[in-house]
Design an enzyme around this catalytic site. Structure first.
Site, PDB file in Angstrom:
ATOM      1  N   ARG A  50       0.837  -1.203   0.000  1.00  0.00           N
ATOM      2  CA  ARG A  50       0.000   0.000   0.000  1.00  0.00           C
ATOM      3  C   ARG A  50       0.871   1.252   0.000  1.00  0.00           C
ATOM      4  O   ARG A  50       0.531   2.263  -0.608  1.00  0.00           O
ATOM      5  CB  ARG A  50      -0.940   0.009   1.206  1.00  0.00           C
ATOM      6  CG  ARG A  50      -1.676   1.342   1.393  1.00  0.00           C
ATOM      7  CD  ARG A  50      -2.886   1.241   2.291  1.00  0.00           C
ATOM      8  NE  ARG A  50      -2.637   0.533   3.526  1.00  0.00           N
ATOM      9  CZ  ARG A  50      -2.040   1.075   4.605  1.00  0.00           C
ATOM     10  NH1 ARG A  50      -1.592   2.314   4.567  1.00  0.00           N
ATOM     11  NH2 ARG A  50      -1.877   0.358   5.707  1.00  0.00           N
ATOM     12  N   TYR A 102     -13.930  17.704 -17.543  1.00  0.00           N
ATOM     13  CA  TYR A 102     -14.469  16.346 -17.615  1.00  0.00           C
ATOM     14  C   TYR A 102     -15.588  16.213 -16.584  1.00  0.00           C
ATOM     15  O   TYR A 102     -15.453  16.621 -15.430  1.00  0.00           O
ATOM     16  CB  TYR A 102     -13.351  15.340 -17.345  1.00  0.00           C
ATOM     17  CG  TYR A 102     -13.826  13.953 -17.035  1.00  0.00           C
ATOM     18  CD1 TYR A 102     -14.658  13.264 -17.927  1.00  0.00           C
ATOM     19  CD2 TYR A 102     -13.466  13.322 -15.856  1.00  0.00           C
ATOM     20  CE1 TYR A 102     -15.106  11.988 -17.637  1.00  0.00           C
ATOM     21  CE2 TYR A 102     -13.907  12.035 -15.563  1.00  0.00           C
ATOM     22  CZ  TYR A 102     -14.734  11.378 -16.447  1.00  0.00           C
ATOM     23  OH  TYR A 102     -15.186  10.125 -16.163  1.00  0.00           O
ATOM     24  N   ASP A 174      -4.674  19.325 -15.334  1.00  0.00           N
ATOM     25  CA  ASP A 174      -4.994  17.996 -15.850  1.00  0.00           C
ATOM     26  C   ASP A 174      -4.365  17.889 -17.239  1.00  0.00           C
ATOM     27  O   ASP A 174      -4.761  18.590 -18.169  1.00  0.00           O
ATOM     28  CB  ASP A 174      -6.516  17.814 -15.924  1.00  0.00           C
ATOM     29  CG  ASP A 174      -6.908  16.398 -16.332  1.00  0.00           C
ATOM     30  OD1 ASP A 174      -6.196  15.782 -17.132  1.00  0.00           O
ATOM     31  OD2 ASP A 174      -7.952  15.918 -15.845  1.00  0.00           O
ATOM     32  N   LYS A 199      -6.001   6.533 -20.021  1.00  0.00           N
ATOM     33  CA  LYS A 199      -6.129   7.040 -21.379  1.00  0.00           C
ATOM     34  C   LYS A 199      -4.844   6.843 -22.183  1.00  0.00           C
ATOM     35  O   LYS A 199      -4.464   5.723 -22.467  1.00  0.00           O
ATOM     36  CB  LYS A 199      -6.569   8.503 -21.323  1.00  0.00           C
ATOM     37  CG  LYS A 199      -7.756   8.787 -20.382  1.00  0.00           C
ATOM     38  CD  LYS A 199      -8.976   7.942 -20.676  1.00  0.00           C
ATOM     39  CE  LYS A 199     -10.237   8.401 -19.966  1.00  0.00           C
ATOM     40  NZ  LYS A 199     -10.240   8.245 -18.507  1.00  0.00           N
TER      41      LYS A 199
END
Length: 381
Positions: A50, A102, A174, A199
C-alpha cells in the site's frame, strides 16, 4: 547522459534494467502484499505494498521523468488521483476551475468536495482576466484542463502561473489529453499535474490508472503521507501494464495525431458536419497559444452535426469505430458527451457549454485513416 523523451518513455531518466532480478529486461511484477525485513530496524526499502512496491516504484519513476516531477504517485484511477489532490486543500478553500471540465471531475467536486467544505467556481480559463475576477479571499488553487474536455478550449498556462504567483495559489493542471509527450505543465510553472493514466499513458483501453505529479518536494511529502493513508495505490500488475503502455507512447501519439489532423480536415468537408473542434486546425481559437506551450495537438476531436438524428445514426451505424466512453487508446472511440462523460453535469450548464444532442467527441486511434474515413462516411450517409 540526458535522454530524449522517446527514450524516457522506455527507461525514464536512467536505464535500470541491469538491477532487475536475473537480468530481466521487463520489470518483474512483484505481486506481494508485504515484504520481509532482513532484521529488526532494517528494511529492503519496501515494507508494504500500500505504501510502496518495486513494480509501481519503477512506473512512478518513469512518469516523474516524463513530467519533470520531483515525485509521482500512481493511483487506481484518474479520479482517485484528483481526489488525493483535493486532500491537500483545507476546509473553506475555494478553487477556480476550467468551466469545460471532464464531467467526472465536476461530479467529484460537487458531491464530495463540497461535503469537505470546498467551493468551486467554473469559468472560461482561456480568458485570464475572467479568471482573475473570479479569485476571492479564500481562493487557494486554479484547476485547469487544457485542451479542455470536450470542447477543446486552450488555457495559457504561463498566464495562469503569473496569476497563481501573484495571488499565492496552487496551479493544478490535468494533462490527460496531451500527456507529457506533447505538454509539460510543471516546466511552465504548475505545482501539480494529474492524469487519467487509463487514457493515453496506458494506451490500450485495458486497465485503469491515475497519476498525481508534483514539482515541489514539500507537496511530495504531503502527498506520499496521504497516499499511504488513503490507500489508493495502483496494483503491481496494473503498474506493469502502464509501464508497457508508456513504452510505445511516442509512436502511438505521433500516429494518432497524424490521423486526427487528417480526420479533422475531412470532417470539415462533410455536409452533415456543422463545426469541428480540433486544436491542430489553424482556425481554432486556441491554436496559437497551444503552439507556445505544447509540441503537439493530440488526437481528440469534437464535432457538431446538423441534427440529433444524425448524431444517433453515427453512433449506431459505425462499425470500425466503437461507440464507447474513454479515450486515448489504440482503438478509435466515438462518445456522446451529453449522455456519457457529462451526463451528471446540469442540463443548463451543458447547454451553455455547447454540449448538446448534436455534439460528439472522437478519440482517434492508430487505425488506417482511410478505413476511419470510410466508416464515418457510411455512418453519415
Amino acid at each position: 547522459m540526458a535522454y530524449r523523451i522517446e527514450t524516457k518513455c522506455i527507461h525514464g531518466e536512467e536505464k535500470v534494467e541491469k538491477a532487475h532480478s536475473f537480468g530481466a529486461v521487463s520489470v518483474p511484477i512483484y505481486q506481494t502484499a508485504t515484504f520481509a525485513h532482513p532484521g529488526v530496524g532494517s528494511s529492503t526499502g519496501f515494507d508494504y505494498s500500500r505504501e510502496s512496491n518495486p513494480t509501481r516504484a519503477e512506473l512512478e519513476r518513469i512518469v516523474s521523468s516524463l513530467e519533470g516531477a520531483a515525485d509521482t504517485v500512481a493511483c487506481t484511477t484518474g479520479m482517485a488521483a484528483i481526489a488525493l489532490c483535493l486532500e491537500l486543500l483545507e476546509e473553506g478553500s475555494h478553487i477556480v476551475c476550467t468551466d469545460d471540465l471532464y464531467g467526472g471531475s465536476v461530479r467529484l467536486f460537487t458531491e464530495l468536495g463540497k461535503k469537505r467544505g470546498l467551493s468551486f467556481s467554473y469559468v472560461d480559463t482561456s480568458d485570464a482576466a475572467l479568471v482573475e475576477k473570479s479569485i476571492c479571499q479564500n481562493t487557494k488553487a486554479l484547476y485547469i484542463e487544457t485542451p479542455s474536455n470536450p470542447t477543446m478550449k486552450v488555457t495559457d498556462l504561463r498566464a495562469m502561473k503569473k496569476l497563481a504567483d501573484q495571488k499565492g495559489l496552487l496551479l493544478i493542471v490535468d494533462n490527460t489529453f496531451l500527456t507529457p509527450y506533447f505538454q509539460n505543465p510543471l516546466a511552465l510553472g504548475a505545482d501539480l499535474v494529474v492524469h487519467s493514466g487509463t487514457k493515453f499513458l496506458g494506451g490500450h483501453n485495458d486497465t485503469l490508472a491515475g497519476f498525481l505529479c508534483t514539482s515541489r518536494k514539500d507537496l511530495a511529502e504531503k502527498i506520499r503521507f496521504l497516499y499511504k493513508t488513503v490507500g489508493c495505490c495502483l496494483s503491481p500488475f496494473d503498474s506493469f501494464l502502464l509501464i508497457r503502455g508508456i513504452k510505445t507512447l511516442s509512436v502511438r501519439l505521433e500516429k494518432q495525431q497524424s490521423n486526427a489532423l487528417g480526420l479533422a480536415k475531412w470532417l470539415k468537408q462533410q455536409e452533415k458536419v456543422r463545426q469541428v473542434y480540433y486544436v491542430g486546425l489553424e482556425e481554432h481559437p486556441g491554436h496559437a497559444v497551444n503552439r507556445t506551450q505544447a509540441s503537439g495537438y493530440g488526437s481528440m476531436i469534437s464535432f457538431r452535426v446538423d441534427s440529433p438524428q444524425t448524431a444517433v445514426n453515427l453512433l449506431e451505424r459505425i462499425q470500425l469505430i466503437s461507440y464507447a466512453e474513454s479515450l486515448g487508446g489504440t482503438e478509435s472511440l466515438l462518445t456522446y458527451p451529453m449522455l456519457q462523460t457529462h451526463g451528471d453535469v446540469p442540463i443548463d450548464v451543458r447547454e451553455k457549454l455547447g454540449i448538446t444532442d448534436t455534439f460528439l467527441r472522437l478519440s482517434v486511434g492508430i487505425e488506417n485513416i482511410e478505413d476511419l474515413k470510410q466508416d464515418l462516411a457510411q455512418a453519415l450517409a
